[in-house]
Write an enzyme that holds these catalytic residues in place. Structure first.
Site, PDB file in Angstrom:
ATOM      1  CG  HIS A 305      40.621  29.062  50.137  1.00 15.84           C
ATOM      2  ND1 HIS A 305      39.702  28.110  51.278  1.00 15.84           N
ATOM      3  CD2 HIS A 305      40.144  30.167  50.595  1.00 15.84           C
ATOM      4  CE1 HIS A 305      39.347  28.980  52.239  1.00 15.84           C
ATOM      5  NE2 HIS A 305      39.373  30.335  51.887  1.00 15.84           N
ATOM      6  CG  ASP A 362      42.175  37.944  49.919  1.00 13.89           C
ATOM      7  OD1 ASP A 362      41.333  38.833  50.209  1.00 13.89           O
ATOM      8  OD2 ASP A 362      42.732  37.099  50.735  1.00 13.89           O
TER       9      ASP A 362
HETATM   10  N1  CMC Z   1      51.038  29.641  44.880  1.00 13.50           N
HETATM   11  C1  CMC Z   1      51.659  28.504  44.502  1.00 13.50           C
HETATM   12  N2  CMC Z   1      51.546  27.316  45.058  1.00 13.50           N
HETATM   13  C2  CMC Z   1      50.593  27.175  46.179  1.00 13.50           C
HETATM   14  C3  CMC Z   1      49.515  28.169  46.212  1.00 13.50           C
HETATM   15  C4  CMC Z   1      50.090  29.455  45.659  1.00 13.50           C
HETATM   16  N3  CMC Z   1      49.245  30.443  46.059  1.00 13.50           N
HETATM   17  N4  CMC Z   1      48.911  27.671  47.412  1.00 13.50           N
HETATM   18  C5  CMC Z   1      49.271  26.585  47.375  1.00 13.50           C
HETATM   19  N5  CMC Z   1      50.050  25.876  46.882  1.00 13.50           N
HETATM   20  C6  CMC Z   1      50.800  24.798  46.750  1.00 13.50           C
HETATM   21  C7  CMC Z   1      51.689  24.531  47.992  1.00 13.50           C
HETATM   22  O1  CMC Z   1      53.035  24.656  47.628  1.00 13.50           O
HETATM   23  C8  CMC Z   1      51.568  23.026  48.157  1.00 13.50           C
HETATM   24  O2  CMC Z   1      52.260  22.281  47.306  1.00 13.50           O
HETATM   25  P1  CMC Z   1      52.817  20.744  47.885  1.00 13.50           P
HETATM   26  O3  CMC Z   1      51.717  19.988  47.964  1.00 13.50           O
HETATM   27  O4  CMC Z   1      53.497  20.400  46.532  1.00 13.50           O
HETATM   28  O5  CMC Z   1      53.589  21.294  49.017  1.00 13.50           O
HETATM   29  C9  CMC Z   1      49.906  22.772  47.723  1.00 13.50           C
HETATM   30  O6  CMC Z   1      49.718  23.818  46.718  1.00 13.50           O
HETATM   31  C10 CMC Z   1      49.056  22.893  48.936  1.00 13.50           C
HETATM   32  O7  CMC Z   1      49.227  24.128  49.702  1.00 13.50           O
HETATM   33  P2  CMC Z   1      49.016  24.307  51.056  1.00 13.50           P
HETATM   34  O8  CMC Z   1      50.109  25.408  51.632  1.00 13.50           O
HETATM   35  O9  CMC Z   1      49.589  22.909  51.680  1.00 13.50           O
HETATM   36  O10 CMC Z   1      47.681  24.314  51.377  1.00 13.50           O
HETATM   37  P3  CMC Z   1      46.974  25.255  52.521  1.00 13.50           P
HETATM   38  O11 CMC Z   1      45.510  24.844  52.583  1.00 13.50           O
HETATM   39  O12 CMC Z   1      47.870  24.820  53.911  1.00 13.50           O
HETATM   40  O13 CMC Z   1      47.101  26.607  52.337  1.00 13.50           O
HETATM   41  C11 CMC Z   1      46.791  28.753  51.591  1.00 13.50           C
HETATM   42  C12 CMC Z   1      46.008  27.606  51.881  1.00 13.50           C
HETATM   43  C13 CMC Z   1      45.289  30.051  51.264  1.00 13.50           C
HETATM   44  C14 CMC Z   1      47.261  29.325  52.737  1.00 13.50           C
HETATM   45  C15 CMC Z   1      47.543  28.780  50.287  1.00 13.50           C
HETATM   46  O14 CMC Z   1      46.991  28.619  49.355  1.00 13.50           O
HETATM   47  C16 CMC Z   1      48.275  30.104  50.018  1.00 13.50           C
HETATM   48  O15 CMC Z   1      49.101  30.461  50.605  1.00 13.50           O
HETATM   49  N6  CMC Z   1      47.647  30.822  49.125  1.00 13.50           N
HETATM   50  C17 CMC Z   1      48.339  32.175  48.956  1.00 13.50           C
HETATM   51  C18 CMC Z   1      47.886  33.226  50.018  1.00 13.50           C
HETATM   52  C19 CMC Z   1      46.032  33.608  49.879  1.00 13.50           C
HETATM   53  O16 CMC Z   1      45.630  34.013  48.709  1.00 13.50           O
HETATM   54  N7  CMC Z   1      45.689  33.551  50.972  1.00 13.50           N
HETATM   55  C20 CMC Z   1      44.270  33.823  50.913  1.00 13.50           C
HETATM   56  C21 CMC Z   1      43.156  32.887  51.329  1.00 13.50           C
HETATM   57  S1  CMC Z   1      41.466  33.255  50.856  1.00 13.50           S
HETATM   58  C22 CMC Z   1      41.207  34.621  52.024  1.00 13.50           C
HETATM   59  C23 CMC Z   1      40.978  34.165  53.361  1.00 13.50           C
HETATM   60  O17 CMC Z   1      40.235  33.240  53.771  1.00 13.50           O
HETATM   61  O18 CMC Z   1      41.704  34.868  54.268  1.00 13.50           O
END
Ligand code: CMC
Length: 427
Positions: A305, A362
């Site tokens: 998240h 989720d």
């Molecule tokens: N599985 C594997 N690696 C992950 C995941 C995951 N679900 N989420 C983040 N990472 C890694 C990502 O690859 C990155 O690694 P590095 O620093 O080595 O590049 C690091 O963790 C930080 O991730 P980010 O994408 O920079 O973080 P963000 O804050 O931009 O993204 C997120 C947050 C929710 C989009 C992401 O965690 C994700 O894609 N999760 C899966 C989708 C999901 O479950 N979304 C629902 C969010 S909660 C409901 C809502 O509020 O809508």
């Protein structure tokens, strides 16, 4: 904490006021920064930017805290109802008995849709995703309810808010009915908000429908868990759309469109699809390895998240609710076992520990919704239904804020500089 931040850029130093909220990080007010320095600040994804002032929802992502108007999400989920939570978000205080009754009656009075809207549905393909239908139908509401589109009239804003909250279950249930080829079921205002939605979705006109109280309570709780979540992507979309003076129905349609994405509201659908694809606990390590592989775009859906760097407090309630629903409906779906084991393995894996990736709301919601009988394509529609109150509350707050301006970010331009136009025969 000082009350100004000194920012030095070349030979210029500017003092920017530091603003404090009631709780949470201070913010540096950079509204005059460009005028003072000629430079923009750069923050794609808004990771360090507060886009507005708000009194609705507070999140402490490190501690896993989520408060609505000061009340903890766990307390609301356990002790409150979705209608009460809606009232709280819209009005700032919990209602007394009479206020709650009046609010419920008001919402109930708005559950029906203009009959002509039913013909709208027939313009969609039967296999259309319910979110595509929701975007279209909600966007079209302004054509049917123009008497609540004057955004500077607080009374019209309130009517539009009530209409949106009340009609969303009808719209979502009709999207479902249309997709399965069954007749639409009109609202029954003797039922609760959530019971009514269950009947409109799973009932048929030919037979009486009995609402299962455990399912009704579980779904009501899921609605509470999704009611608002501070300045997330869809809420920011609603605020940005609303900042131009767009009507509330158009703004909420924009929010629905944003919510549909798999990184946001679409994650519940993606999470259950992933759990089903994994299928057996033995296959979990393979998927964890893929999630960690930088060359593989796969991510563990329902994990991680932007704000929570701890267990999402909503996921805790969700996990408990899965057990209640499975017991009440005597469901024995192996997908829950896969989810539990996946969570356990991921949380003991250094990759997820170091990056502070925990289950989010989720991760378990799809498991429950599927047990209740919703197809995966309806999951995000349910999220939209529940989030509507947050969207309208945030939109109302924004319109009432005298500091509100049209949202207009700037950019770091890296394209070509001015160049002469070359006629087509000379290129
Ligand atoms: N599985 C594997 N690696 C992950 C995941 C995951 N679900 N989420 C983040 N990472 C890694 C990502 O690859 C990155 O690694 P590095 O620093 O080595 O590049 C690091 O963790 C930080 O991730 P980010 O994408 O920079 O973080 P963000 O804050 O931009 O993204 C997120 C947050 C929710 C989009 C992401 O965690 C994700 O894609 N999760 C899966 C989708 C999901 O479950 N979304 C629902 C969010 S909660 C409901 C809502 O509020 O809508």
């Amino acid at each position: 904490m000082t009350d100004t931040a000194k920012i030095t850029l070349g030979d210029k130093t500017v003092d920017s006021p530091v603003l404090s909220g009631t709780v949470g990080p201070d913010v540096v007010d950079i509204r005059k920064f460009y005028a003072q320095t000629g430079a923009f600040t750069y923050d794609p994804g808004f990771t360090s930017t507060a886009s507005c002032e708000s009194q609705l929802t507070y999140i402490d992502g490190d501690e896993g805290v989520l408060l609505h108007r000061g009340y903890a999400i766990g307390d609301l989920a356990e002790q409150s109802s979705f209608m009460e939570t809606c009232y709280l978000l819209l009005n700032g205080e919990l209602p007394n008995g009479e206020e709650l009754q009046t609010f419920e009656n008001t919402i109930t009075r708005h559950t029906m849709l203009h009959e002509q809207l039913a013909t709208f549905y027939r313009g969609f393909r039967r296999d259309a995703h319910p979110m595509a239908v929701m975007c279209g139908v909600v966007g079209a509401l302004s054509a049917f309810y123009p008497d609540s589109t004057e955004i500077h009239d607080p009374h019209q804003r309130m009517i539009a808010s009530h209409r949106l909250i009340a009609k969303m279950p009808t719209i979502a249930a009709m999207a479902y009915k249309y997709s399965v080829g069954q007749p639409f079921v009109y609202p029954d205002n003797s039922l609760s908000y959530t019971g009514n939605f269950l009947r409109m979705t799973f009932g048929v006109p030919a037979e009486p429908y009995e609402v299962n109280p455990v399912v009704e309570r579980a779904l009501d709780r899921i609605f509470i868990l999704h009611a608002d979540h501070e300045q997330n992507a869809s809420t920011s979309t609603v605020r940005l759309a609303g900042s131009s003076g767009a009507n509330p129905f158009a703004c909420i349609a924009a929010g629905i469109a944003c919510l549909w994405g798999p990184a946001h509201g679409g994650a519940n659908e993606a999470a259950l699809n992933m759990l089903r694809e994994i299928g057996r606990p033995e296959r979990i390590p393979e998927y964890i390895a893929r999630a960690k592989d930088k060359d593989d775009p796969f991510r563990l859906m329902g994990f991680g998240h932007r704000v929570y760097k701890n267990y999402d407090p909503r996921a805790t309630v969700m996990q408990k609710t899965v057990r209640e629903v499975f017991e009440a409906l005597k469901v024995n779906d192996p997908v829950f076992e896969v989810a539990l084991q996946l969570e356990e393995m991921a949380l003991s894996d250094p990759y997820f520990v170091e990056k502070k990736l925990f289950p989010n709301v989720d991760f378990y919601s799809g498991v429950i919704l599927s047990a209740i009988g919703f197809p995966t394509t309806m999951f995000t529609a349910l999220f939209a239904l529940a989030r509507t109150v947050g969207w309208v509350a945030q939109w109302n707050e924004m319109i009432s804020d005298p500091a509100q301006k049209i949202g207009r970010p700037r950019q770091l331009y890296t394209g070509p500089t001015h160049r002469p136009y070359v006629a087509v025969d000379k290129r």
